[in-house]
Design an enzyme around this catalytic site. Structure first.
Site, short mmCIF file in Angstrom:
data_model
loop_
_atom_site.label_atom_id
_atom_site.label_comp_id
_atom_site.label_asym_id
_atom_site.label_seq_id
_atom_site.Cartn_x
_atom_site.Cartn_y
_atom_site.Cartn_z
N HIS A 161 -10.84 -0.07 1.44
CA HIS A 161 -10.84 1.17 2.17
C HIS A 161 -12.20 1.38 2.94
O HIS A 161 -12.94 1.76 2.46
CB HIS A 161 -10.45 2.28 1.27
N HIS A 210 2.74 14.35 0.27
CA HIS A 210 2.11 15.47 -0.01
C HIS A 210 3.11 17.11 0.00
O HIS A 210 3.88 16.99 0.85
CB HIS A 210 0.84 15.88 1.08
N ARG A 229 2.07 8.72 -6.70
CA ARG A 229 1.34 10.03 -7.11
C ARG A 229 1.71 10.12 -8.67
O ARG A 229 1.34 11.16 -9.24
CB ARG A 229 1.98 11.16 -6.36
N ASP A 250 -8.59 2.57 -3.00
CA ASP A 250 -8.32 3.38 -1.72
C ASP A 250 -8.54 4.69 -1.66
O ASP A 250 -8.01 5.32 -2.53
CB ASP A 250 -6.69 2.91 -1.76
N HIS A 284 0.84 -1.10 0.04
CA HIS A 284 -0.04 -0.05 0.04
C HIS A 284 0.87 0.90 0.03
O HIS A 284 1.23 1.96 0.96
CB HIS A 284 -1.01 0.03 1.31
N ASN A 292 -4.93 5.90 -7.04
CA ASN A 292 -5.82 7.17 -6.91
C ASN A 292 -4.98 8.34 -7.59
O ASN A 292 -4.38 9.14 -6.96
CB ASN A 292 -6.10 7.50 -5.59
N ASP A 323 1.05 2.71 3.67
CA ASP A 323 -0.06 3.89 3.15
C ASP A 323 0.91 5.11 3.20
O ASP A 323 0.53 6.04 3.50
CB ASP A 323 -1.03 3.95 4.30
#
Length: 432
Positions: free
Chosen positions: A174, A305, A57, A147, A53, A87, A301
């Site tokens: 999720h 960012h 990006r 997710d 997981h 995602n 996970d």
């Protein structure tokens, strides 16, 4: 060239020599010779870690992470394979996108990058994505997940489980009931969230979805994987399901094994994650569940960012934390130093079981002659202090900044080739 790893302790056992010849382990024994020798006295040798997981990006948010920078972080953390979540922008819901990610991972060559395909088109939760095409593509997708978004529609989840069964794939959920914890929910629901004025994210929003999904997995005879378990109640649901013989596996993130919701007192958005940090009772239940095998795997996970996405009021900041380079140290702190797992147990939860869940035949194997040489050398006494500026990720949002962790990966081998030596990337740089 052949390499001897001299005096390493496989799984924390008795020291031996391990001879690497090309992509495989040629021999395990004593007084072995090779073209080069690595002194591994005092180090623990584990199969290369596997992360089910991560968020790399790319494509779409290369300002926060790329396949290259994320792969570098993974190799430095002792990983030899990672599963890249869907995602991205565009969403990895087609064969073209998952193949793009897979090929980029091969070009970088620091870890095996296994794309995770979306369950639903555009992660919208309305209709199934092209799961068959992704499974049959060059990327050979075997894990599907929305997710960041729960597959909340029970009918769609049932269809996904049924369809995945044809490819021996797994649906990774999720678990967040959007009617119980909507998009604004950002803190564990309880007295603290009420006092801080933060929208609550109750544990039952996770537990109720997991309860539903294990029953769907039993009904369909399919494999279900529960992402980032955060509550003690979820551990109990999974324990019940496993006792019933349901094909369910689960993962826990390192931060949920160490950090508690009390940290939100400062409103520091570094501690904002989904699912949220929970009280200490949940943390202890997660540790116990990982120790007894109810929870199968540790998965980071890893969620990089940019500063401009995190530096906001708590409620407006992006969810997520970095995790790849700190995972092994956090597990050493929470599970090894507490006596809940030995190093063989760490190998099982961070390599063997994750590889089996993701159907990675060349990872998570025994340290034995003829096995693929995907390995990591760990210094169990290599305490280090986390410096965000020194991490390989393009982002700096680690909740462990300034914290001293007790162990660290010092060398990583991908198919016999060192990607990390003496705690540094072999080529010394990350290609964008």
């Amino acid at each position: 060239m052949s390499t001897v790893i001299r005096g390493a302790a496989p799984l924390g056992g008795k020291p031996v020599d391990v001879l690497l010849d090309g992509p495989v382990i040629a021999e395990v024994g004593r007084k072995l010779d090779g073209d080069s020798v690595i002194d591994a006295s005092g180090l623990v040798l584990l199969p290369g870690l596997v992360d089910l997981h991560v968020h790399l990006r790319e494509p779409g948010r290369e300002d926060t992470e790329t396949v290259a920078s994320g792969s570098a972080a993974a190799a430095l953390g002792g990983f030899t394979a990672v599963h890249a979540m869907a995602n991205t922008d565009p969403v990895a819901d087609s064969a073209e996108i998952v193949e793009q990610v897979w090929r980029r991972g091969r070009e970088v060559g620091l870890v095996d990058v296994r794309p995770v395909g979306a369950v639903s088109k555009g992660l919208a939760g309305e209709s199934l994505a092209e799961m068959g095409n992704m499974a049959r593509s060059a990327a050979a997708v075997r894990v599907f997940s929305d997710d960041g978004h729960c597959v909340a529609d029970a009918r769609l989840m049932r269809r996904a489980l049924e369809y995945a069964k044809a490819f021996d794939a797994v649906i990774a959920q999720h678990a967040q009931d959007p009617r119980l914890a909507d998009a604004s929910a950002c803190a564990h629901e309880g007295p603290l969230s009420g006092r801080l004025g933060l929208p609550g994210w109750p544990a039952v929003a996770e537990e109720s979805i997991v309860a539903r999904d294990v029953m769907l997995a039993e009904h369909t005879g399919s494999r279900l994987h529960v992402c980032h378990v955060s509550s003690g109640g979820t551990v109990e649901v999974i324990r019940w399901a496993k006792a019933r013989g349901i094909a369910v596996t689960a993962e826990v993130a390192p931060h949920h094994l160490l950090l508690t919701c009390d940290l939100l007192e400062t409103y520091d958005p570094l501690f904002k994650v989904n699912p949220p940090l929970r009280p200490d009772d949940d943390v202890q239940a997660l540790r116990a569940g990982l120790a007894d095998g109810t929870i199968d795997a540790v998965a980071t996970d890893h969620a990089p960012h940019a500063a401009h996405d995190k530096d906001h009021a708590f409620g407006d900041a992006a969810f997520g934390m970095l995790g790849l380079e700190t995972a092994l140290g956090v597990i050493a702190l929470t599970m090894v130093e507490t006596g809940l797992l030995d190093w063989a147990g760490v190998a099982d939860r961070m390599s063997v079981r994750p590889a089996a869940i993701g159907r990675l035949a060349d990872h998570g194997g025994a340290i034995a002659a003829g096995a693929p040489a995907n390995l990591v050398l760990v210094d169990p006494a290599g305490a280090w202090t986390v410096d965000p500026a020194a991490l390989a990720s393009r982002s700096r949002n680690t909740p462990f900044a300034g914290r001293t962790l007790p162990a660290r990966a010092v060398a990583t081998f991908l198919r016999g080739r060192p990607t990390v030596e003496s705690g540094a990337l072999v080529d010394g740089k990350v290609t964008a």
